[in-house]
Design a protein around this motif. Structure first.
Motif, PDB file in Angstrom:
ATOM      1  N   TRP A 188       0.875  -1.178   0.000  1.00 50.95           N
ATOM      2  CA  TRP A 188       0.000   0.000   0.000  1.00 50.95           C
ATOM      3  C   TRP A 188       0.906   1.220   0.000  1.00 50.95           C
ATOM      4  CZ3 TRP A 188      -0.191   4.170   3.236  1.00 50.95           C
ATOM      5  CH2 TRP A 188      -1.354   4.950   3.226  1.00 50.95           C
ATOM      6  N   GLN A 189       0.500   2.247  -0.715  1.00 52.48           N
ATOM      7  CA  GLN A 189       1.333   3.445  -0.818  1.00 52.48           C
ATOM      8  C   GLN A 189       0.443   4.674  -0.691  1.00 52.48           C
ATOM      9  OE1 GLN A 189       4.006   3.169  -4.131  1.00 52.48           O
ATOM     10  NE2 GLN A 189       4.230   5.373  -4.255  1.00 52.48           N
ATOM     11  N   ASN A 190       0.961   5.726  -0.053  1.00 45.01           N
ATOM     12  CA  ASN A 190       0.127   6.927   0.063  1.00 45.01           C
ATOM     13  C   ASN A 190       0.243   7.804  -1.185  1.00 45.01           C
ATOM     14  OD1 ASN A 190       2.610   8.127   0.472  1.00 45.01           O
ATOM     15  ND2 ASN A 190       2.007   9.274   2.285  1.00 45.01           N
ATOM     16  N   TRP A 191      -0.556   8.860  -1.227  1.00 51.19           N
ATOM     17  CA  TRP A 191      -0.684   9.738  -2.416  1.00 51.19           C
ATOM     18  C   TRP A 191       0.656  10.337  -2.829  1.00 51.19           C
ATOM     19  CZ3 TRP A 191      -0.103  15.134  -3.055  1.00 51.19           C
ATOM     20  CH2 TRP A 191      -0.721  15.697  -4.179  1.00 51.19           C
ATOM     21  N   SER A 192       1.436  10.766  -1.848  1.00 48.52           N
ATOM     22  CA  SER A 192       2.698  11.431  -2.167  1.00 48.52           C
ATOM     23  C   SER A 192       3.809  10.423  -2.462  1.00 48.52           C
ATOM     24  CB  SER A 192       3.134  12.313  -0.993  1.00 48.52           C
ATOM     25  OG  SER A 192       3.465  11.493   0.107  1.00 48.52           O
ATOM     26  N   GLY A 193       3.565   9.155  -2.172  1.00 50.65           N
ATOM     27  CA  GLY A 193       4.568   8.121  -2.406  1.00 50.65           C
ATOM     28  C   GLY A 193       5.597   8.019  -1.291  1.00 50.65           C
ATOM     29  N   LEU A 194       5.431   8.804  -0.229  1.00 51.75           N
ATOM     30  CA  LEU A 194       6.429   8.818   0.852  1.00 51.75           C
ATOM     31  C   LEU A 194       6.237   7.661   1.826  1.00 51.75           C
ATOM     32  CD1 LEU A 194       6.624  12.591   1.848  1.00 51.75           C
ATOM     33  CD2 LEU A 194       8.369  11.241   0.679  1.00 51.75           C
ATOM     34  N   ALA A 195       5.017   7.165   1.949  1.00 49.59           N
ATOM     35  CA  ALA A 195       4.742   6.094   2.928  1.00 49.59           C
ATOM     36  C   ALA A 195       4.330   4.826   2.188  1.00 49.59           C
ATOM     37  CB  ALA A 195       3.629   6.528   3.880  1.00 49.59           C
ATOM     38  N   ILE A 196       4.996   3.727   2.556  1.00 43.09           N
ATOM     39  CA  ILE A 196       4.703   2.435   1.927  1.00 43.09           C
ATOM     40  C   ILE A 196       4.439   1.425   3.026  1.00 43.09           C
ATOM     41  CG2 ILE A 196       5.690   0.552   0.526  1.00 43.09           C
ATOM     42  CD1 ILE A 196       7.251   2.742  -0.976  1.00 43.09           C
ATOM     43  N   ALA A 197       3.430   0.588   2.834  1.00 40.05           N
ATOM     44  CA  ALA A 197       3.125  -0.430   3.848  1.00 40.05           C
ATOM     45  C   ALA A 197       3.121  -1.811   3.200  1.00 40.05           C
ATOM     46  CB  ALA A 197       1.759  -0.144   4.467  1.00 40.05           C
ATOM     47  N   HIS A 198       3.524  -2.800   3.985  1.00 40.08           N
ATOM     48  CA  HIS A 198       3.442  -4.191   3.542  1.00 40.08           C
ATOM     49  C   HIS A 198       2.634  -4.954   4.581  1.00 40.08           C
ATOM     50  CE1 HIS A 198       6.326  -3.460   0.362  1.00 40.08           C
ATOM     51  NE2 HIS A 198       7.073  -2.826   1.242  1.00 40.08           N
ATOM     52  N   PRO A 199       1.322  -4.856   4.499  1.00 41.36           N
ATOM     53  CA  PRO A 199       0.486  -5.505   5.517  1.00 41.36           C
ATOM     54  C   PRO A 199       0.546  -7.033   5.419  1.00 41.36           C
ATOM     55  CG  PRO A 199      -0.873  -4.547   3.778  1.00 41.36           C
ATOM     56  CD  PRO A 199       0.523  -4.123   3.491  1.00 41.36           C
ATOM     57  N   ALA A 200       0.464  -7.672   6.584  1.00 35.95           N
ATOM     58  CA  ALA A 200       0.485  -9.140   6.595  1.00 35.95           C
ATOM     59  C   ALA A 200      -0.811  -9.694   6.024  1.00 35.95           C
ATOM     60  CB  ALA A 200       0.681  -9.633   8.033  1.00 35.95           C
ATOM     61  N   GLN A 201      -1.903  -8.981   6.260  1.00 37.12           N
ATOM     62  CA  GLN A 201      -3.211  -9.433   5.763  1.00 37.12           C
ATOM     63  C   GLN A 201      -4.018  -8.231   5.306  1.00 37.12           C
ATOM     64  OE1 GLN A 201      -5.470 -11.672   8.637  1.00 37.12           O
ATOM     65  NE2 GLN A 201      -3.738 -13.004   9.140  1.00 37.12           N
ATOM     66  N   GLU A 202      -4.992  -8.504   4.427  1.00 37.77           N
ATOM     67  CA  GLU A 202      -5.895  -7.435   3.979  1.00 37.77           C
ATOM     68  C   GLU A 202      -7.315  -7.937   3.940  1.00 37.77           C
ATOM     69  OE1 GLU A 202      -3.261  -5.432   0.553  1.00 37.77           O
ATOM     70  OE2 GLU A 202      -5.429  -5.104   0.403  1.00 37.77           O
ATOM     71  N   LEU A 203      -8.241  -7.095   4.336  1.00 35.16           N
ATOM     72  CA  LEU A 203      -9.667  -7.425   4.231  1.00 35.16           C
ATOM     73  C   LEU A 203     -10.402  -6.154   3.823  1.00 35.16           C
ATOM     74  CD1 LEU A 203     -10.338  -9.487   7.502  1.00 35.16           C
ATOM     75  CD2 LEU A 203     -10.452 -10.358   5.144  1.00 35.16           C
ATOM     76  N   ALA A 204     -11.581  -6.322   3.253  1.00 34.15           N
ATOM     77  CA  ALA A 204     -12.394  -5.154   2.893  1.00 34.15           C
ATOM     78  C   ALA A 204     -13.790  -5.330   3.482  1.00 34.15           C
ATOM     79  CB  ALA A 204     -12.449  -4.997   1.382  1.00 34.15           C
ATOM     80  N   PRO A 205     -13.962  -4.991   4.766  1.00 36.35           N
ATOM     81  CA  PRO A 205     -15.263  -5.185   5.406  1.00 36.35           C
ATOM     82  C   PRO A 205     -16.311  -4.236   4.809  1.00 36.35           C
ATOM     83  CG  PRO A 205     -13.790  -3.948   6.844  1.00 36.35           C
ATOM     84  CD  PRO A 205     -12.979  -4.379   5.659  1.00 36.35           C
ATOM     85  N   ALA A 206     -17.572  -4.717   4.771  1.00 38.56           N
ATOM     86  CA  ALA A 206     -18.642  -3.877   4.200  1.00 38.56           C
ATOM     87  C   ALA A 206     -19.604  -3.400   5.277  1.00 38.56           C
ATOM     88  CB  ALA A 206     -19.392  -4.664   3.132  1.00 38.56           C
ATOM     89  N   THR A 207     -19.482  -3.947   6.490  1.00 36.52           N
ATOM     90  CA  THR A 207     -20.407  -3.566   7.569  1.00 36.52           C
ATOM     91  C   THR A 207     -19.618  -3.438   8.879  1.00 36.52           C
ATOM     92  OG1 THR A 207     -20.781  -5.868   8.174  1.00 36.52           O
ATOM     93  CG2 THR A 207     -22.303  -4.911   6.546  1.00 36.52           C
ATOM     94  N   ALA A 208     -20.263  -2.807   9.852  1.00 32.14           N
ATOM     95  CA  ALA A 208     -19.642  -2.699  11.182  1.00 32.14           C
ATOM     96  C   ALA A 208     -19.405  -4.098  11.754  1.00 32.14           C
ATOM     97  CB  ALA A 208     -20.522  -1.868  12.104  1.00 32.14           C
ATOM     98  N   ALA A 209     -20.343  -5.019  11.510  1.00 33.67           N
ATOM     99  CA  ALA A 209     -20.202  -6.388  12.046  1.00 33.67           C
ATOM    100  C   ALA A 209     -18.950  -7.050  11.454  1.00 33.67           C
ATOM    101  CB  ALA A 209     -21.454  -7.202  11.730  1.00 33.67           C
ATOM    102  N   GLU A 210     -18.691  -6.807  10.185  1.00 31.84           N
ATOM    103  CA  GLU A 210     -17.489  -7.403   9.574  1.00 31.84           C
ATOM    104  C   GLU A 210     -16.213  -6.760  10.133  1.00 31.84           C
ATOM    105  OE1 GLU A 210     -19.706  -8.517   5.356  1.00 31.84           O
ATOM    106  OE2 GLU A 210     -17.757  -7.525   5.257  1.00 31.84           O
ATOM    107  N   VAL A 211     -16.300  -5.480  10.484  1.00 24.83           N
ATOM    108  CA  VAL A 211     -15.134  -4.834  11.119  1.00 24.83           C
ATOM    109  C   VAL A 211     -14.894  -5.475  12.487  1.00 24.83           C
ATOM    110  CG1 VAL A 211     -14.200  -2.679  12.070  1.00 24.83           C
ATOM    111  CG2 VAL A 211     -15.440  -2.636   9.892  1.00 24.83           C
ATOM    112  N   VAL A 212     -15.966  -5.707  13.232  1.00 29.79           N
ATOM    113  CA  VAL A 212     -15.828  -6.352  14.549  1.00 29.79           C
ATOM    114  C   VAL A 212     -15.131  -7.701  14.392  1.00 29.79           C
ATOM    115  CG1 VAL A 212     -17.106  -7.425  16.456  1.00 29.79           C
ATOM    116  CG2 VAL A 212     -17.842  -5.188  15.547  1.00 29.79           C
TER     117      VAL A 212
END
Ligand SMILES: Cc1cc2nc3c(=O)[nH]c(=O)nc-3n(C[C@H](O)[C@H](O)[C@H](O)COP(=O)(O)OP(=O)(O)OC[C@H]3O[C@@H](n4cnc5c(N)ncnc54)[C@H](O)[C@@H]3O)c2cc1C
Length: 431
Positions: A4-28
């Protein structure tokens, strides 16, 4: 492993996992599962912060599916949207409903959660920051519990979580105060440094919203005055809008910047030419199309809030520093004002403020310029924008915020195990 990279390109992340929750319950579910695996959790917005505030090496929760307006209350004049909704989307829906936010910053690409979490602000008005326009919120805390907050429900959480830096939980929805849509008229005019600095109080008092840009190495400024009018909207024609906002503000500005990057010694002359090329213009439209405009030239930015009354002196000191430094600064310095608000870690918390924003091209090393200016503004009790570059740490930020302990007490309660921590939060808030 994805990145993942931010708009300016200064910050880069390498997350161990990724999810895309669609509801508060999925965030929980996601927060509870990550906690069991001892993973930290972060939901970024659209990555428009310049710092590594949104970076995680744990579980990254993409905001993309947590979008849309979920409630409109015309009696209370509030609108609720899911946290990953972008300001563009919110503004478009509000316009269809005949409603608007009171004030906003100069772009609308950010998510509502990301923008409020760092104290994104515009200029003038009764409220300038988006956080101060939040009427209620819902978040998932570190133990997976859902916490709702408003002035009457969990008011201690409400006092701090409208600008939570992503440190208190994953926001799932935000409720904003809104008002009936109105026509906002903008008047832009070139002025000299002395004309602007000599009439600052009047410019502020005479306009609903006022800001100006100063072109370093020159005496030239561009003033923007925005006022509510009763007339129907009279937007710029498509051609003029394209020429001004796309061609001059983005394409030509981008080329001028590239030239300045190649030949820094040319920058003072290029700034003089840019300042001279500015012409006066007047137009009106629904508020979000006057407040915001596209920014396609990528840059790095630092912004500081100083107490309003010392703002002009701080700016004069910065100018003196730039004049004697030998730096070549191609981006205008942006100056805005903001009434005091009641959000604990807002840069305008408890004090009327003047914001001074400094930019360099995204390829340009910002270190000397930003740290020189930062030294000056620290001397004026300045508070750095939480989403923009700065070098401050918890130890020296604490004295700048009288309500620091309130924030930390809620953080300890909502996230005692620091599920939402990252390196940036450890630096600015402590462990
Ligand atoms: C071109 C440009 C113009 C800008 N103009 C302005 C301006 O006019 N005024 C101003 O004040 N700022 C401005 N900014 C700064 C910008 O508004 C802030 O940095 C803002 O935070 C970016 O929002 P985002 O959605 O990209 O969030 P990100 O930068 O992705 O994230 C910011 C923080 O919010 C947290 N966050 C996001 N979603 C959630 C969630 N659901 N729950 C909990 N935490 C969450 C992230 O974890 C992170 O901590 C500008 C930036 C750029 C690049």
């Amino acid at each position: 492993m994805s990145s993942w990279q931010n708009w300016s390109g200064l910050a880069i992340a390498h997350p161990a996992q990724e999810l895309a929750p669609a509801t508060a319950a999925e965030v929980v579910d996601a927060v509870v599962a990550a906690r069991h695996q001892r993973l930290t959790v972060k939901m970024p917005g659209t990555g428009h912060s310049f710092t590594d505030i949104a970076v995680t090496d744990g579980l990254l929760l993409r905001p993309d599916r947590l979008r849309g307006v979920t409630a409109v209350d015309r009696d209370a004049m509030t609108v609720t949207a899911l946290a990953g909704t972008t300001l563009h989307e919110l503004n478009a829906t509000l316009e269809r409903l005949g409603l608007t936010l009171h004030n906003m910053g100069d772009i609308a690409d950010q998510t509502i959660a990301g923008a409020t979490s760092t104290g994104t602000h515009g200029t003038g008005g009764v409220k300038a920051s988006l956080s101060a326009q939040v009427a209620a919120l819902e978040l998932v805390a570190g133990d997976g519990s859902v916490v709702r907050a408003s002035a009457t429900e969990n008011p201690d959480v409400f006092a701090v979580a409208r600008l939570g830096l992503g440190a208190l939980g994953v926001l799932t929805s935000l409720t904003f105060e809104v008002e009936p849509v109105f026509t906002l008229e903008a008047q832009e005019s070139p002025r000299t440094w002395d004309q602007v600095l000599g009439t600052l109080d009047r410019l502020e008092a005479d306009n609903h919203h006022f800001e100006f840009y100063w072109f370093p190495h020159t005496d030239r400024c561009l003033v923007k005055e925005d006022n509510r009018v009763l007339d129907p909207t009279a937007p710029l024609g498509r051609v003029r809008r394209y020429v001004d906002d796309e061609l001059l503000s983005n394409t030509v500005f981008g080329l001028v910047n590239r030239l300045g990057n190649l030949r820094p010694a040319l920058i003072p002359r290029l700034n003089e030419l840019s300042g001279r090329a500015l012409s006066a213009r007047r137009y009106s439209d629904v508020p979000h199309r006057v407040f915001t405009s596209p920014r396609r030239v990528r840059f790095r930015e630092m912004e500081y809030a100083v107490p309003r009354e010392v703002g002009p002196q701080a700016l004069r000191d910065v100018r003196r520093l730039i004049d004697r430094s030998g730096w070549h600064i191609s981006f205008p310095v942006e100056v805005r004002v903001c009434p005091a608000d009641d959000v604990a870690l807002s840069t305008a918390s408890g004090r009327d403020s003047m914001y001074l924003a400094f930019h360099v091209n995204r390829q340009t090393d910002h270190a000397a310029y930003f740290s020189g200016v930062e030294d000056v503004l620290r001397g004026y009790d300045g508070r750095p924008h939480w989403g923009k570059l700065h070098t401050r740490t918890a130890t020296d930020l604490e004295p700048a915020y009288p309500r620091w302990a309130e924030f930390q007490a809620v953080r300890d309660r909502l996230d005692p195990d620091r599920v939402f921590a990252n390196a940036y939060l450890r630096r600015v808030l402590g462990d």
